[in-house]
Write a protein that holds these residues in place. Structure first.
Motif, PDB file in Angstrom:
ATOM      1  N   ARG A  90       0.839  -1.210   0.000  1.00  0.00           N
ATOM      2  CA  ARG A  90       0.000   0.000   0.000  1.00  0.00           C
ATOM      3  C   ARG A  90       0.865   1.247   0.000  1.00  0.00           C
ATOM      4  N   ALA A  91       1.929   1.193   0.814  1.00  0.00           N
ATOM      5  CA  ALA A  91       2.810   2.355   0.935  1.00  0.00           C
ATOM      6  C   ALA A  91       3.423   2.690  -0.427  1.00  0.00           C
ATOM      7  N   PHE A  92       3.805   1.656  -1.188  1.00  0.00           N
ATOM      8  CA  PHE A  92       4.380   1.905  -2.516  1.00  0.00           C
ATOM      9  C   PHE A  92       3.352   2.529  -3.444  1.00  0.00           C
ATOM     10  N   GLU A 116      -7.059  -0.808  -4.269  1.00  0.00           N
ATOM     11  CA  GLU A 116      -5.902  -1.277  -3.502  1.00  0.00           C
ATOM     12  C   GLU A 116      -6.055  -2.748  -3.145  1.00  0.00           C
ATOM     13  N   ILE A 117      -7.223  -3.068  -2.582  1.00  0.00           N
ATOM     14  CA  ILE A 117      -7.479  -4.449  -2.146  1.00  0.00           C
ATOM     15  C   ILE A 117      -7.375  -5.396  -3.334  1.00  0.00           C
ATOM     16  N   GLN A 118      -7.964  -4.985  -4.467  1.00  0.00           N
ATOM     17  CA  GLN A 118      -7.952  -5.846  -5.653  1.00  0.00           C
ATOM     18  C   GLN A 118      -6.540  -6.031  -6.195  1.00  0.00           C
ATOM     19  N   LEU A 119      -5.789  -4.934  -6.233  1.00  0.00           N
ATOM     20  CA  LEU A 119      -4.427  -4.999  -6.764  1.00  0.00           C
ATOM     21  C   LEU A 119      -3.548  -5.881  -5.873  1.00  0.00           C
ATOM     22  N   ILE A 120      -3.725  -5.750  -4.570  1.00  0.00           N
ATOM     23  CA  ILE A 120      -2.945  -6.577  -3.647  1.00  0.00           C
ATOM     24  C   ILE A 120      -3.286  -8.047  -3.849  1.00  0.00           C
ATOM     25  N   GLU A 121      -4.569  -8.329  -4.028  1.00  0.00           N
ATOM     26  CA  GLU A 121      -4.993  -9.716  -4.250  1.00  0.00           C
ATOM     27  C   GLU A 121      -4.400 -10.244  -5.554  1.00  0.00           C
TER      28      GLU A 121
END
Ligand code: HEC
Length: 143
Positions: free
Chosen positions: A89-91, A109-114
């Protein structure tokens, strides 16, 4: 009346047939299914891929060694950051040097992390970590 004699192999055969039927039937009763939890994760990862495309991360980053070369390969980024979602997230939020700052929505964010989790789960995919042997097989330089 003549009594029917069943030979031992025949008993085995019949028993195996019965087991086969029971097993087949049990599969149809409870088909292979993924849990709803997994299904949600797959859906999120799929949407995450669209976020990846929307912001053109591929222009500077590679997945499986393919993409732009300004930034690092992100296939195994999740593992590289010790599975720390906040670091990812920080990036996204902060950016650094040539990495632009992205104002992603919470959902994105949540989707990209997944999505990045799912690419990491496929294994170690950076081809630069493999050398090609003379017989065409590959060998990993480092873990
Ligand atoms: C304009 C090029 C560019 C784009 C577009 C870009 N990045 Fe980057 N990114 C970089 C560069 C360059 C770095 C390395 C910065 C450094 O190490 O100083 C970086 C670093 C990162 C890192 C940290 C990698 C590490 O371990 O050091 C992550 C995570 C990341 N980017 C994710 C993304 C995502 C997700 C997107 C799309 C939403 C994206 N980037 C789009 C250029 C880009």
């Amino acid at each position: 009346m003549k009594s029917i004699k069943i030979s031992v192999p025949a008993i085995f055969f019949i028993a195996l047939c019965l087991l086969f039927l029971v097993f087949s039937f049990s599969i149809y009763l409870k088909p292979y299914s993924i849990s709803t939890f997994q299904k949600n994760e797959f859906e999120l990862a799929g949407k995450g891929r669209l976020v990846w495309q929307k912001y053109n991360c591929q222009a500077c980053h590679q997945l499986y060694g393919l993409g732009g070369y300004l930034g690092p390969d992100l296939t195994n980024e999740f593992r590289k950051l010790n599975k720390n979602e906040d670091a990812l997230r920080a990036f996204f939020k902060g950016g650094m040097k040539q990495m632009p700052q992205f104002n992603l929505s919470k959902e994105e964010e949540i989707q990209l992390i997944e999505f990045l989790k799912s690419t990491d789960a496929t294994g170690n995919a950076d081809p630069r970590k493999y050398k090609i042997l003379s017989n065409g097989m590959t060998e990993q330089y480092e873990k």
